[in-house]
Enzyme design. Structure first.
Site, PDB file in Angstrom:
ATOM      1  N   HIS A   1       0.820  -1.219   0.000  1.00 30.11           N
ATOM      2  CA  HIS A   1       0.000   0.000   0.000  1.00 30.11           C
ATOM      3  C   HIS A   1       0.848   1.260   0.000  1.00 30.11           C
ATOM      4  O   HIS A   1       2.055   1.232   0.243  1.00 30.11           O
ATOM      5  CB  HIS A   1      -0.953   0.004   1.201  1.00 30.11           C
ATOM      6  CG  HIS A   1      -0.255   0.017   2.544  1.00 30.11           C
ATOM      7  ND1 HIS A   1       0.011   1.163   3.230  1.00 30.11           N
ATOM      8  CD2 HIS A   1       0.209  -1.006   3.316  1.00 30.11           C
ATOM      9  CE1 HIS A   1       0.602   0.871   4.378  1.00 30.11           C
ATOM     10  NE2 HIS A   1       0.745  -0.442   4.452  1.00 30.11           N
TER      11      HIS A   1
ATOM     12  N   CYS B   1       2.688  -5.393   6.786  1.00 30.84           N
ATOM     13  CA  CYS B   1       2.398  -5.048   5.393  1.00 30.84           C
ATOM     14  C   CYS B   1       3.581  -4.283   4.789  1.00 30.84           C
ATOM     15  O   CYS B   1       4.500  -3.881   5.503  1.00 30.84           O
ATOM     16  CB  CYS B   1       1.126  -4.214   5.307  1.00 30.84           C
ATOM     17  SG  CYS B   1      -0.371  -5.136   5.734  1.00 30.84           S
TER      18      CYS B   1
END
Length: 424
Positions: A322, A341
Site C-alpha cells: 500500500h 504489510c
C-alpha cells in the site's frame, strides 16, 4: 518468527569491534567529540560519485538483473568461489578507526581501509598504498556502502564500520545460506512479477527477465515481521478504506483511545459490530476488551493509513502492499517500521505498471479517480505474481556482491544483525 530474540547492544558492539574501548583510550576530549560526531552523522550523500581515472572504475553496482533469476544463482556460485579464495588467503584486515577520515586526511587507518576495500574489489589495486584519504578511496567507500544498502556519502559511520568489520568467513557463510534460497526461486516466475526483498526493504517489478521498476519499501518491524510468501496480485483499490488488524487495535489504537477519546473522530475511524452496524465510540466500555469485538474502519482520505492505494493478493497472513501518508520514512536508513504489510515508495508508478493490461486504466484515469477521493476497486485483467522473499546476499554479475543486514535473524549469525541493535 516469534522465537527470534533481538540481539543486545553488547552483541552489536562485539560484532562491530571493541569500539567503546577505542573511544575510552582516546587522549583528548576534543578528538572524542569529533569522532562521535562523524559516527552519528547523516548517511545521505551523492550516489553518482565516480573514480577520478576511467581505468580504476569498478563494475556498476546497480543493474537491471533481477535478484530472482537463474543467472543470479550462477553469479552467487561464482561469488562463493571468490570468497572462499579470500578466506584461504586470510580474509581482510579490521579497520581500527580512531579519528574522523575525510578527503585529505592522513592516518594509519587509511592504509587498513585501502587493504580492506582492495580485497573486496571496491578499490583498484592500482590505487596505491598512500596513507592519504584521496578521492579514489572516497569513491571506493561509497561503492562499498552502496553494495551494503547504505546511502553512499563516503562517511564511515557506525553502520558502515560494522559492515566493514564483518569477517570474510562470515560473508562467505551468508552467501552459502542465500544460495539455497535463490535456488528455490530460480524457476519460471512469470513474464511479469513483483518481488519484495525483505532484508533489503526494496521492490523489483520484473518484466521479460529485466527489472522494469525499483521501489524502496517499508517492511515489518522485528516484532511484527513481514512474512515470506508467494501469491498473485488480483486487485488494486484506489482511495481504500483501511480496516485495522486486531493486533494494531489491541496494541496501538485502544491504548491511545483510553488517553484521548477524540482520536477516532480525528482520524476518521468508525466502529462496526459483527452485523455491520455502526457503533458510536461513546457507548463502548474502553476499560474492557469490548472494543476487540468491533471492526475499526478508517475512511478514505489523505490521513488514511494506506493513503491513495492498496494492492491486494490472497494470503493467510492478511498482509498487502500500500501507499502511506508518512512518505518521509522512505528516506531513512532503516526501513523496518510497519506491522507486517509493505509500504511502497512511488506507488503510483507501480500501480500504472500493474494496471497496464486492464482496459480503461490509463495514468490519467488513475490520477482522476485518486483526486476524486471515491473508494474504487479495480480487478486486474491479468493477475501478476508477487513474491515476498528473504535474500540478504546476492550478486548481479561482474563479481559485484551485495549484502544486507540480517534484520530478522534468519541467517543465524549475530554478527550480521548490525542495524537491528542500534538506533541511528
Amino acid at each position: 518468527m516469534s522465537g527470534f530474540k533481538k540481539a543486545s547492544r553488547r552483541q552489536f558492539l562485539k560484532g562491530a569491534g571493541a569500539f567503546g574501548a577505542m573511544l575510552a583510550g582516546t587522549a583528548h576530549a576534543g578528538a572524542q567529540d569529533s569522532l562521535i560526531e562523524i559516527l552519528r552523522s547523516p548517511r545521505r550523500g551523492n550516489w553518482d560519485d565516480q573514480f577520478d581515472a576511467v581505468g580504476t572504475r569498478a563494475p556498476a553496482v546497480r543493474t537491471r538483473q533481477p535478484i530472482l533469476s537463474p543467472a543470479t544463482v550462477s553469479y552467487v556460485e561464482q561469488a562463493i568461489a571468490d570468497y572462499r579464495g579470500i578466506v584461504v588467503r586470510g580474509g581482510w584486515p579490521r579497520i581500527d578507526l580512531t579519528e574522523q577520515l575525510r578527503v585529505g586526511s592522513s592516518s594509519p587507518a587509511v592504509r587498513q581501509l585501502r587493504q580492506r576495500l582492495a580485497v573486496s574489489g571496491d578499490l583498484s589495486h592500482n590505487a596505491g598504498d598512500s596513507p592519504v584519504y584521496d578521492t579514489f578511496l572516497d569513491a571506493a567507500v561509497k561503492r562499498f556502502q552502496e553494495r551494503h544498502g547504505v546511502p553512499a556519502d563516503g562517511i564511515i559511520g557506525e553502520v558502515t564500520l560494522a559492515a566493514l568489520n564483518v569477517s570474510a568467513e562470515t560473508r562467505l557463510g551468508q552467501l552459502e545460506t542465500n544460495l539455497v534460497r535463490l535456488q528455490s526461486m530460480s524457476g519460471f516466475l512469470g513474464d511479469r512479477y513483483v518481488m519484495v526483498n525483505i532484508p533489503a526493504a526494496e521492490i523489483e517489478a520484473v518484466e521479460n527477465g529485466r527489472v522494469a521498476q525499483n521501489h524502496k519499501a517499508i517492511v515489518g518491524k522485528v516484532d511484527r515481521q513481514t512474512p515470506i510468501l508467494n501469491s498473485q496480485i488480483h486487485e488494486v483499490i484506489l482511495n481504500p478504506y483501511w480496516t485495522a488488524p486486531k493486533s494494531i487495535i489491541e496494541k496501538d489504537i485502544i491504548p491511545v483511545v483510553r488517553e484521548d477519546p477524540t482520536y477516532l473522530a480525528r482520524n476518521s475511524i468508525r466502529l462496526f459490530d459483527p452485523q455491520g452496524n455502526e457503533v458510536p465510540p461513546e457507548i463502548v466500555d474502553w476499560t474492557t476488551d469490548e472494543a476487540l469485538r468491533l471492526r475499526f474502519r478508517q475512511d478514505p482520505g489523505k490521513i488514511n493509513a494506506m493513503s491513495s492505494t492498496k494492492i491486494n493478493f490472497h494470503n493467510p497472513h492478511a498482509v498487502y502492499m500500500h501507499d502511506t501518508p508518512e512518505r518521509s520514512l522512505f528516506g531513512q536508513l532503516l526501513r523496518f517500521e510497519s506491522s507486517g504489510c509493505v509500504r511502497v515508495h512511488n506507488v503510483r508508478e507501480l500501480t500504472i505498471w500493474l494496471l497496464r493490461d486492464t482496459p480503461g486504466w490509463s495514468r490519467n484515469q488513475i490520477e482522476a479517480v485518486v483526486a476524486g477521493g471515491e473508494n474504487t476497486e479495480v480487478p486486474l485483467t491479468v493477475a501478476v505474481p508477487v513474491y515476498f522473499v528473504y535474500v540478504s546476499a546476492w550478486s548481479t554479475g561482474d563479481r559485484v556482491v551485495h549484502f544486507r543486514d540480517d534484520i530478522y535473524g534468519l541467517d543465524g549469525v549475530d554478527e550480521l544483525q548490525l542495524t537491528s541493535t542500534t538506533t541511528l
